[in-house]
Design a protein around this motif. Structure first.
Motif, PDB file in Angstrom:
ATOM      1  N   UNK A  62       0.936  -1.252   0.058  1.00 17.80           N
ATOM      2  CA  UNK A  62       0.041   0.004   0.064  1.00 17.80           C
ATOM      3  C   UNK A  62       0.841   1.219  -0.001  1.00 17.80           C
ATOM      4  N   UNK A  63       1.633   1.561   1.137  1.00 18.24           N
ATOM      5  CA  UNK A  63       2.498   2.649   0.949  1.00 18.24           C
ATOM      6  C   UNK A  63       3.907   2.336   1.289  1.00 18.24           C
ATOM      7  N   UNK A  64       4.689   2.602   0.317  1.00 21.81           N
ATOM      8  CA  UNK A  64       6.085   2.558   0.401  1.00 21.81           C
ATOM      9  C   UNK A  64       6.653   3.434   1.363  1.00 21.81           C
ATOM     10  N   UNK A  65       7.883   3.129   1.989  1.00 24.21           N
ATOM     11  CA  UNK A  65       8.617   4.315   2.699  1.00 24.21           C
ATOM     12  C   UNK A  65       9.039   5.223   1.936  1.00 24.21           C
ATOM     13  N   UNK A  66       9.166   6.403   2.676  1.00 30.44           N
ATOM     14  CA  UNK A  66       9.896   7.653   1.851  1.00 30.44           C
ATOM     15  C   UNK A  66      11.515   7.192   1.562  1.00 30.44           C
ATOM     16  N   UNK A  67      11.917   7.218   0.499  1.00 33.36           N
ATOM     17  CA  UNK A  67      13.394   7.064   0.094  1.00 33.36           C
ATOM     18  C   UNK A  67      14.152   8.486  -0.002  1.00 33.36           C
ATOM     19  N   UNK A  68      15.630   8.114   0.137  1.00 33.36           N
ATOM     20  CA  UNK A  68      16.591   9.440  -0.219  1.00 33.36           C
ATOM     21  C   UNK A  68      17.186   8.619  -1.123  1.00 33.36           C
ATOM     22  N   UNK A  69      17.308   9.183  -2.349  1.00 34.21           N
ATOM     23  CA  UNK A  69      17.943   8.677  -3.597  1.00 34.21           C
ATOM     24  C   UNK A  69      19.207   9.660  -3.976  1.00 34.21           C
ATOM     25  N   UNK A  70      20.018   8.893  -4.420  1.00 34.67           N
ATOM     26  CA  UNK A  70      21.177   9.677  -5.253  1.00 34.67           C
ATOM     27  C   UNK A  70      21.151   9.275  -6.791  1.00 34.67           C
ATOM     28  N   UNK A  71      21.643  10.111  -7.783  1.00 34.87           N
ATOM     29  CA  UNK A  71      21.826   9.629  -9.266  1.00 34.87           C
ATOM     30  C   UNK A  71      23.069  10.159  -9.305  1.00 34.87           C
ATOM     31  N   UNK A  72      23.995   9.244  -9.644  1.00 36.59           N
ATOM     32  CA  UNK A  72      25.456   9.681  -9.774  1.00 36.59           C
ATOM     33  C   UNK A  72      25.873   9.276 -11.398  1.00 36.59           C
ATOM     34  N   UNK A  73      26.261  10.130 -12.066  1.00 30.90           N
ATOM     35  CA  UNK A  73      26.866  10.229 -13.351  1.00 30.90           C
ATOM     36  C   UNK A  73      27.924   9.099 -13.533  1.00 30.90           C
ATOM     37  N   UNK A  74      28.058   8.092 -14.282  1.00 32.06           N
ATOM     38  CA  UNK A  74      29.019   7.343 -14.685  1.00 32.06           C
ATOM     39  C   UNK A  74      30.142   8.070 -15.576  1.00 32.06           C
ATOM     40  N   UNK A  75      29.978   9.079 -16.035  1.00 37.22           N
ATOM     41  CA  UNK A  75      30.716   9.771 -16.930  1.00 37.22           C
ATOM     42  C   UNK A  75      31.941  10.769 -15.985  1.00 37.22           C
ATOM     43  N   UNK A  76      31.033  11.714 -15.214  1.00 35.99           N
ATOM     44  CA  UNK A  76      31.926  12.728 -14.503  1.00 35.99           C
ATOM     45  C   UNK A  76      31.640  12.563 -13.151  1.00 35.99           C
ATOM     46  N   UNK A  77      30.837  11.671 -12.617  1.00 36.40           N
ATOM     47  CA  UNK A  77      30.562  11.558 -11.111  1.00 36.40           C
ATOM     48  C   UNK A  77      29.949  12.455 -10.449  1.00 36.40           C
ATOM     49  N   UNK A  78      28.858  13.609 -11.325  1.00 36.46           N
ATOM     50  CA  UNK A  78      28.196  14.424 -10.790  1.00 36.46           C
ATOM     51  C   UNK A  78      27.221  13.472  -9.837  1.00 36.46           C
ATOM     52  N   UNK A  79      26.791  14.235  -8.679  1.00 37.95           N
ATOM     53  CA  UNK A  79      25.742  13.441  -7.921  1.00 37.95           C
ATOM     54  C   UNK A  79      24.431  14.407  -7.606  1.00 37.95           C
ATOM     55  N   UNK A  80      23.543  14.018  -7.855  1.00 26.99           N
ATOM     56  CA  UNK A  80      22.107  14.630  -7.806  1.00 26.99           C
ATOM     57  C   UNK A  80      21.475  13.772  -6.663  1.00 26.99           C
TER      58      UNK A  80
END
Length: 165
Positions: free
Chosen positions: A32-50
């Motif tokens: 029913x309800x998923x927990x809230x997640x903290x997510x990171x998105x990391x570029x495999x090219x220049x390692x920029x992180x969002x």
């Protein structure tokens, strides 16, 4: 006039390079309800992180990101920390992901008790609805774990230690 055209081209071309990544992430155990997640998105090219958070419905949005290949990870939630997804962003991208909850029982590859270090008195755990006759007949063969199944159940029972693992 040239300055205006040049400014327009810069704004327009920036929009072409910046895409968005959004979607929904669901939990395998909680339907029913998923927990809230903290997510990171990391570029495999220049390692920029969002970084972003999901809401209580599992929706998330990374906003403007550059085209390319990324690794999306769940962080700061020990139950889900081992989930990693490969994402390829070419345009505005929408993904639907399933997060597997970490289960210590999945690491167990054999029937050796972690306390007494032997498999001498270890029996498999049987899950499901059974008849009384079946239980009496197989009492020494199985430990009966009940009817409720999740994706994280112990597989074995040590008679010596009284431990499910």
């Amino acid at each position: 006039m040239r300055k205006l055209v040049f400014l327009f081209l810069i704004i327009f071309s920036t929009g072409l390079w910046s895409q968005s990544l959004n979607g929904i992430i669901r939990d395998t155990l909680k339907k029913i309800n998923s927990p809230k997640f903290i997510l990171t998105l990391r570029s495999t090219f220049d390692k920029t992180i969002y970084k972003t958070n999901s809401d209580e419905d599992g929706r998330f949005d990374f906003g403007k990101v550059e085209n390319g290949k990324y690794k999306l990870n769940i962080i700061e939630n020990n139950d889900y920390i081992r989930n990693e997804y490969n994402i390829d962003i070419k345009d505005d991208t929408v993904v639907h992901l399933v997060a597997n909850q970490y289960c210590k029982y999945r690491e167990n590859k054999n029937s050796i008790c972690p306390i007494c270090k032997t498999d001498k008195n270890v029996i498999p755990i049987f899950y499901g609805l059974v008849t009384e006759t079946f239980m009496k007949k197989n009492k020494s063969k199985y430990y009966f774990g009940g009817c409720e199944l999740t994706s994280c159940n112990p597989k074995y029972y040590c008679k010596t230690e009284g431990l499910q693992f």
